[in-house]
Design a protein around this motif. Structure first.
Motif, PDB file in Angstrom:
ATOM      1  N   LEU A 161       0.817  -1.221   0.000  1.00 56.95           N
ATOM      2  CA  LEU A 161       0.000   0.000   0.000  1.00 56.95           C
ATOM      3  C   LEU A 161       0.849   1.268   0.000  1.00 56.95           C
ATOM      4  N   GLY A 162       2.155   1.103   0.097  1.00 62.10           N
ATOM      5  CA  GLY A 162       3.038   2.262   0.110  1.00 62.10           C
ATOM      6  C   GLY A 162       3.143   2.933   1.454  1.00 62.10           C
ATOM      7  N   ALA A 177       1.819   5.195  16.063  1.00 65.12           N
ATOM      8  CA  ALA A 177       0.648   4.445  15.601  1.00 65.12           C
ATOM      9  C   ALA A 177      -0.341   5.368  14.899  1.00 65.12           C
ATOM     10  N   ASN A 178      -0.494   6.590  15.413  1.00 65.32           N
ATOM     11  CA  ASN A 178      -1.370   7.571  14.758  1.00 65.32           C
ATOM     12  C   ASN A 178      -0.904   7.837  13.332  1.00 65.32           C
ATOM     13  N   ARG A 179       0.415   7.991  13.173  1.00 64.96           N
ATOM     14  CA  ARG A 179       0.952   8.287  11.845  1.00 64.96           C
ATOM     15  C   ARG A 179       0.733   7.120  10.885  1.00 64.96           C
ATOM     16  N   VAL A 180       1.009   5.904  11.349  1.00 61.07           N
ATOM     17  CA  VAL A 180       0.820   4.726  10.502  1.00 61.07           C
ATOM     18  C   VAL A 180      -0.659   4.564  10.146  1.00 61.07           C
ATOM     19  N   ALA A 181      -1.536   4.758  11.136  1.00 59.61           N
ATOM     20  CA  ALA A 181      -2.974   4.627  10.887  1.00 59.61           C
ATOM     21  C   ALA A 181      -3.450   5.676   9.883  1.00 59.61           C
ATOM     22  N   TYR A 182      -2.914   6.888   9.986  1.00 54.34           N
ATOM     23  CA  TYR A 182      -3.306   7.938   9.037  1.00 54.34           C
ATOM     24  C   TYR A 182      -2.822   7.606   7.628  1.00 54.34           C
ATOM     25  N   GLN A 183      -1.584   7.138   7.518  1.00 59.55           N
ATOM     26  CA  GLN A 183      -1.057   6.752   6.210  1.00 59.55           C
ATOM     27  C   GLN A 183      -1.865   5.605   5.610  1.00 59.55           C
ATOM     28  N   LEU A 184      -2.299   4.699   6.466  1.00 58.79           N
ATOM     29  CA  LEU A 184      -3.141   3.587   6.007  1.00 58.79           C
ATOM     30  C   LEU A 184      -4.499   4.102   5.563  1.00 58.79           C
ATOM     31  N   PHE A 185      -5.050   5.047   6.312  1.00 63.58           N
ATOM     32  CA  PHE A 185      -6.327   5.669   5.962  1.00 63.58           C
ATOM     33  C   PHE A 185      -6.247   6.306   4.577  1.00 63.58           C
ATOM     34  N   LEU A 227      -5.853   3.519   1.814  1.00 66.52           N
ATOM     35  CA  LEU A 227      -7.070   2.751   1.562  1.00 66.52           C
ATOM     36  C   LEU A 227      -8.148   3.575   0.886  1.00 66.52           C
ATOM     37  N   ASN A 228      -8.040   4.880   0.981  1.00 66.23           N
ATOM     38  CA  ASN A 228      -8.993   5.742   0.299  1.00 66.23           C
ATOM     39  C   ASN A 228      -8.521   6.140  -1.094  1.00 66.23           C
ATOM     40  N   ASP A 229      -7.318   5.688  -1.444  1.00 65.94           N
ATOM     41  CA  ASP A 229      -6.815   5.861  -2.805  1.00 65.94           C
ATOM     42  C   ASP A 229      -7.230   4.608  -3.572  1.00 65.94           C
ATOM     43  N   LYS A 230      -8.350   4.660  -4.225  1.00 62.19           N
ATOM     44  CA  LYS A 230      -8.942   3.462  -4.828  1.00 62.19           C
ATOM     45  C   LYS A 230      -7.995   2.752  -5.783  1.00 62.19           C
ATOM     46  N   GLY A 231      -7.252   3.510  -6.566  1.00 63.52           N
ATOM     47  CA  GLY A 231      -6.337   2.872  -7.513  1.00 63.52           C
ATOM     48  C   GLY A 231      -5.281   2.052  -6.794  1.00 63.52           C
ATOM     49  N   LYS A 232      -4.698   2.633  -5.747  1.00 68.65           N
ATOM     50  CA  LYS A 232      -3.637   1.945  -5.016  1.00 68.65           C
ATOM     51  C   LYS A 232      -4.198   0.752  -4.256  1.00 68.65           C
ATOM     52  N   ALA A 233      -5.378   0.934  -3.673  1.00 68.20           N
ATOM     53  CA  ALA A 233      -5.980  -0.163  -2.929  1.00 68.20           C
ATOM     54  C   ALA A 233      -6.331  -1.318  -3.859  1.00 68.20           C
ATOM     55  N   GLU A 234      -6.852  -0.994  -5.028  1.00 70.40           N
ATOM     56  CA  GLU A 234      -7.199  -2.038  -5.996  1.00 70.40           C
ATOM     57  C   GLU A 234      -5.951  -2.781  -6.455  1.00 70.40           C
ATOM     58  N   LEU A 235      -4.856  -2.039  -6.653  1.00 68.64           N
ATOM     59  CA  LEU A 235      -3.591  -2.661  -7.022  1.00 68.64           C
ATOM     60  C   LEU A 235      -3.138  -3.619  -5.918  1.00 68.64           C
ATOM     61  N   ALA A 236      -3.270  -3.198  -4.686  1.00 70.70           N
ATOM     62  CA  ALA A 236      -2.862  -4.042  -3.572  1.00 70.70           C
ATOM     63  C   ALA A 236      -3.693  -5.320  -3.520  1.00 70.70           C
ATOM     64  N   ARG A 237      -4.993  -5.197  -3.810  1.00 71.49           N
ATOM     65  CA  ARG A 237      -5.839  -6.392  -3.812  1.00 71.49           C
ATOM     66  C   ARG A 237      -5.352  -7.388  -4.863  1.00 71.49           C
ATOM     67  N   SER A 238      -4.986  -6.865  -6.003  1.00 74.65           N
ATOM     68  CA  SER A 238      -4.489  -7.743  -7.064  1.00 74.65           C
ATOM     69  C   SER A 238      -3.166  -8.382  -6.655  1.00 74.65           C
ATOM     70  N   GLN A 239      -2.271  -7.574  -6.091  1.00 78.16           N
ATOM     71  CA  GLN A 239      -0.966  -8.104  -5.708  1.00 78.16           C
ATOM     72  C   GLN A 239      -1.081  -9.108  -4.567  1.00 78.16           C
ATOM     73  N   ALA A 240      -2.084  -8.939  -3.716  1.00 77.48           N
ATOM     74  CA  ALA A 240      -2.249  -9.857  -2.589  1.00 77.48           C
ATOM     75  C   ALA A 240      -2.621 -11.247  -3.042  1.00 77.48           C
ATOM     76  N   THR A 241      -3.136 -11.373  -4.280  1.00 82.27           N
ATOM     77  CA  THR A 241      -3.551 -12.678  -4.792  1.00 82.27           C
ATOM     78  C   THR A 241      -2.556 -13.269  -5.783  1.00 82.27           C
TER      79      THR A 241
END
Length: 208
Positions: free
Chosen positions: A73-74, A93-101, A104-118
């Motif tokens: 997810l970068g 933890a706040n910083r990591v959670a924010y970066q994750l937030f 995950l709201n970057d649909k293109g990156k999240a979709e790429l991660a879903r593909s790479q996870a499989t």
């Protein structure tokens, strides 16, 4: 920022454990809730293997599983960051959670991660070296932390034992003082009775 993250985690992600700004970093320390966030977004298929425990071994297991997904997810996440999150270091933890937030709201990156996870194992092995280095370093750091925690627990046990012994000693001293006081009272009463008897005997003789 903590309030925004908590609203996201509680209302949007709907984590199994409610969190608040005052407890967020402690709640995220084990890595289990990070895993739940990723699992709810379809990115952490091995979430059933995560542990809810708060031991060093449980945290190590969780963060070894989290690291590859966060990298996909970068989200910057190395052994040092993992240790800081584990130890609930302020702000991490706040910083990591924010970066994750954000990720995950970057649909293109999240979709790429879903593909790479499989991806199949051949593709997954391309990141094996980085994962191994992360795991080795985190394991060493965790072992050191475990030794520190053990030493702290041992010191706490010894301190509690000393405090218990001090309480027992004070009780024994208080009981000894109480008994001594009772003996002194009884001796005084006995002396008074003896003197009273002697006085009455002298008065009786004087009357004769």
């Amino acid at each position: 920022m903590s309030e925004i993250l908590c609203r996201w985690l509680n209302n949007d992600v709907r984590l199994s454990k409610k969190t608040d700004p005052g407890s967020l970093e402690r709640d995220m320390a084990s890595g289990w809730l990070f895993g739940e966030v990723l699992h709810r977004h379809g990115l952490q298929n091995d979430f059933p293997s995560f542990s809810k425990g708060d031991t060093s071994a449980a945290k190590l297991n969780n963060y070894k599983r989290l690291a590859p997904t966060l990298r996909l997810l970068g989200v910057p996440f190395d052994a040092n960051i993992a240790m800081d999150v584990m130890n609930a270091k302020s702000g991490v933890a706040n910083r990591v959670a924010y970066q994750l937030f954000v990720a995950l709201n970057d649909k293109g990156k999240a979709e790429l991660a879903r593909s790479q996870a499989t991806l199949d194992s051949r593709k997954a092995r391309s990141n094996m070296l980085n994962d191994k280095q992360f795991e080795d370093r985190l394991t060493r750091n965790t072992q050191r932390q475990a030794h520190i925690e053990f030493a702290e627990r041992e010191a706490q046990i010894k301190q509690r034992q000393r405090e218990k012994e001090e309480v027992m000693l004070k009780k024994e001293q208080a009981e000894a003082k109480r008994l001594e006081k009772m003996r002194a009272v009884k001796i005084k009463e006995a002396l008074n009775r003896t003197m009273e008897i002697k006085k009455k005997e002298e008065e009786r003789r004087a009357e004769l």
